[in-house]
Each structure stands twice: as C-alpha cells, then as structure tokens.
Motif scaffolding. Structure first.
Motif, PDB file in Angstrom:
ATOM      1  N   SER A 105       0.806  -1.226   0.000  1.00  0.00           N
ATOM      2  CA  SER A 105       0.000   0.000   0.000  1.00  0.00           C
ATOM      3  C   SER A 105       0.835   1.270   0.000  1.00  0.00           C
ATOM      4  CB  SER A 105      -0.937   0.009   1.205  1.00  0.00           C
ATOM      5  OG  SER A 105      -0.199  -0.004   2.419  1.00  0.00           O
ATOM      6  N   TYR A 106       1.988   1.281   0.673  1.00  0.00           N
ATOM      7  CA  TYR A 106       2.747   2.532   0.789  1.00  0.00           C
ATOM      8  C   TYR A 106       3.307   2.975  -0.554  1.00  0.00           C
ATOM      9  CZ  TYR A 106       2.219   1.837   5.763  1.00  0.00           C
ATOM     10  OH  TYR A 106       1.681   1.654   7.004  1.00  0.00           O
ATOM     11  N   SER A 107       3.857   2.057  -1.316  1.00  0.00           N
ATOM     12  CA  SER A 107       4.380   2.447  -2.632  1.00  0.00           C
ATOM     13  C   SER A 107       3.246   2.792  -3.584  1.00  0.00           C
ATOM     14  CB  SER A 107       5.262   1.331  -3.214  1.00  0.00           C
ATOM     15  OG  SER A 107       4.507   0.170  -3.453  1.00  0.00           O
ATOM     16  N   GLN A 108       2.125   2.087  -3.467  1.00  0.00           N
ATOM     17  CA  GLN A 108       0.990   2.393  -4.343  1.00  0.00           C
ATOM     18  C   GLN A 108       0.408   3.764  -4.036  1.00  0.00           C
ATOM     19  OE1 GLN A 108      -1.832  -0.895  -4.482  1.00  0.00           O
ATOM     20  NE2 GLN A 108      -0.152  -2.362  -4.632  1.00  0.00           N
TER      21      GLN A 108
ATOM     22  N   GLY B 271      -1.728   7.490  -5.437  1.00  0.00           N
ATOM     23  CA  GLY B 271      -2.713   8.103  -4.553  1.00  0.00           C
ATOM     24  C   GLY B 271      -3.448   7.035  -3.751  1.00  0.00           C
ATOM     25  N   ARG B 272      -4.406   7.464  -2.963  1.00  0.00           N
ATOM     26  CA  ARG B 272      -5.140   6.525  -2.107  1.00  0.00           C
ATOM     27  C   ARG B 272      -5.995   5.586  -2.956  1.00  0.00           C
ATOM     28  NH1 ARG B 272      -4.982   6.482   2.994  1.00  0.00           N
ATOM     29  NH2 ARG B 272      -4.150   8.197   4.211  1.00  0.00           N
ATOM     30  N   GLY B 273      -6.176   4.365  -2.426  1.00  0.00           N
ATOM     31  CA  GLY B 273      -6.982   3.387  -3.137  1.00  0.00           C
ATOM     32  C   GLY B 273      -6.840   2.017  -2.512  1.00  0.00           C
ATOM     33  N   SER B 274      -7.628   1.086  -2.981  1.00  0.00           N
ATOM     34  CA  SER B 274      -7.634  -0.282  -2.478  1.00  0.00           C
ATOM     35  C   SER B 274      -6.537  -1.109  -3.145  1.00  0.00           C
ATOM     36  CB  SER B 274      -9.004  -0.915  -2.751  1.00  0.00           C
ATOM     37  OG  SER B 274      -8.932  -2.318  -2.697  1.00  0.00           O
ATOM     38  N   VAL B 275      -5.697  -1.736  -2.323  1.00  0.00           N
ATOM     39  CA  VAL B 275      -4.655  -2.607  -2.872  1.00  0.00           C
ATOM     40  C   VAL B 275      -5.297  -3.744  -3.661  1.00  0.00           C
ATOM     41  CG1 VAL B 275      -2.816  -4.246  -2.286  1.00  0.00           C
ATOM     42  CG2 VAL B 275      -2.933  -2.034  -1.118  1.00  0.00           C
ATOM     43  N   THR B 276      -6.323  -4.357  -3.092  1.00  0.00           N
ATOM     44  CA  THR B 276      -6.973  -5.489  -3.765  1.00  0.00           C
ATOM     45  C   THR B 276      -7.510  -5.082  -5.136  1.00  0.00           C
ATOM     46  OG1 THR B 276      -7.556  -6.579  -1.688  1.00  0.00           O
ATOM     47  CG2 THR B 276      -8.867  -7.160  -3.624  1.00  0.00           C
ATOM     48  N   GLN B 277      -8.188  -3.945  -5.197  1.00  0.00           N
ATOM     49  CA  GLN B 277      -8.750  -3.498  -6.477  1.00  0.00           C
ATOM     50  C   GLN B 277      -7.652  -3.164  -7.482  1.00  0.00           C
ATOM     51  OE1 GLN B 277     -11.951  -3.713  -7.496  1.00  0.00           O
ATOM     52  NE2 GLN B 277     -12.067  -4.840  -5.565  1.00  0.00           N
TER      53      GLN B 277
END
Length: 196
Positions: free
Chosen positions: A132-135, A140-146
């Motif tokens: 999640s941190y690199s994404q 920007g913010r968002g769901s890792v799974t999605q």
C-alpha cells in the motif's frame, strides 16, 4: 564507468550516510538500496524488516521468498542489480507497532531520496508497486486489492502487487484470480523484460 554511473554512485553514498531519521529508528540508520543505471525492473517496496536490516539485503526473509516465487526469479536473478533494482519507500527499518507488525516507512525518506535516485536510472521499464505505501505514493489513495485485480489499468509502467508477507497467504486463498491471472501475466512480463 559512465557519468550516469558515477552520479548514481555519489547519490548512493549520500543515502548510505543519511542519519535524518536516526532519532526514530530503534536499530539505528542502515539504509538499504539496491540500484544501478542499467536495471530494467524496479521493486518499489515498503521498508526493510529486521532480517533485511541485519543482513543488509532487502527481502532477505520469507516475504522475499514469496515475492521471488511470484516473479519466478532465482535469488541470484533477484539480487542482480544490473537487472533488478530494489528501492523501498523507507530505506531503514522503522521499528515495530505496539500491536505487532512493522511501523510505516518514515515519511522523511521518500521525499528526500526517491527522485534523486530514480533520476539516474533511465533503464527502468517496469515498476512493481509492492504494498500500500508504494501504491499510495505513486497512485494516490486506493484499495490494494482493487489495484492488483485491475493491474492492467496501470501497465505498461506500473504493476501493483500486495505486500508478500505471511498475511498475504490468507488473502490469496480468498482471491483465486491472483494466481490464475495476475501471477502468470507478471511472470511473462518480467521474463520478457529481462531477456529482451
């Protein structure tokens, strides 16, 4: 050695001498950075764990074994910085959270070093956004799974992946599409990039 190699080596020396976050690091500063001007794949990860800190090698732990399996790379290939670079969002081990798990990467690190290092890495063709941190830093913010499920939306430059911790084993069992669709495409891309 090219001018680009010399410039990157200078930045790496500065990174390795960094003590900006020293007051907050329980094991002290020990920036881990595995880069070269010729690397084609960049692993943008979270921050080193304790085993990585002690060994001086990123992903030198069970999470690294899982990530190498996903990529279908041997340990030798994975640590060949002429091909694969590893640049975490936080370059030092950040410590543990009170309820378990590692603390987030130090917020000072990426703004201070990331672009300076990447500016000397012109060969990068694919960035693996691991966790999640690199994404969030990149997308920007968002769901890792999605993001992982819809990884094609981020190609050809980025490939979102979950963090390969032991917890991901549970997540994988609930997401059969990860092994069925994501991993085969990831392996094909990695193989094509490293052999072209």
């Amino acid at each position: 050695m090219t001018d680009q190699d010399t410039a990157l080596a200078q930045v790496v020396r500065e990174v390795q001498a960094c003590t900006v976050c020293a007051p907050f690091l329980p094991l002290g500063p020990k920036p881990l950075i595995h880069v070269s001007t010729t690397a084609r794949i960049l692993i943008a990860s979270q921050a080193p764990g304790t085993k990585a800190h002690l060994s001086g090698k990123s992903f030198y732990d069970p999470s690294g074994n899982r990530l190498r399996t996903w990529l279908d790379l041997s340990e030798e290939q994975f640590y060949d910085t002429s091909q694969v670079a590893i640049l975490p969002m936080g370059l030092c081990y950040p410590g543990r959270l009170p309820k378990g798990g590692d603390k987030p990467p130090r917020p000072e690190c990426a703004p201070l070093w990331r672009e300076r290092v990447l500016s000397h890495m012109p060969g990068i063709r694919l960035v693996l956004l691991v966790g999640s941190y690199s994404q969030e830093h990149t997308l920007g913010r968002g769901s890792v799974t999605q993001r992982v499920r819809h990884f094609r939306d981020y190609l050809p430059k980025y490939f979102p992946l979950p963090h390969p911790s032991w917890r991901t084993g549970v997540w994988e069992r609930r997401a059969p599409w990860f092994q069925d669709d994501v991993i085969p495409t990831l392996r094909t891309l990695v193989r094509e990039i490293l052999t072209s």
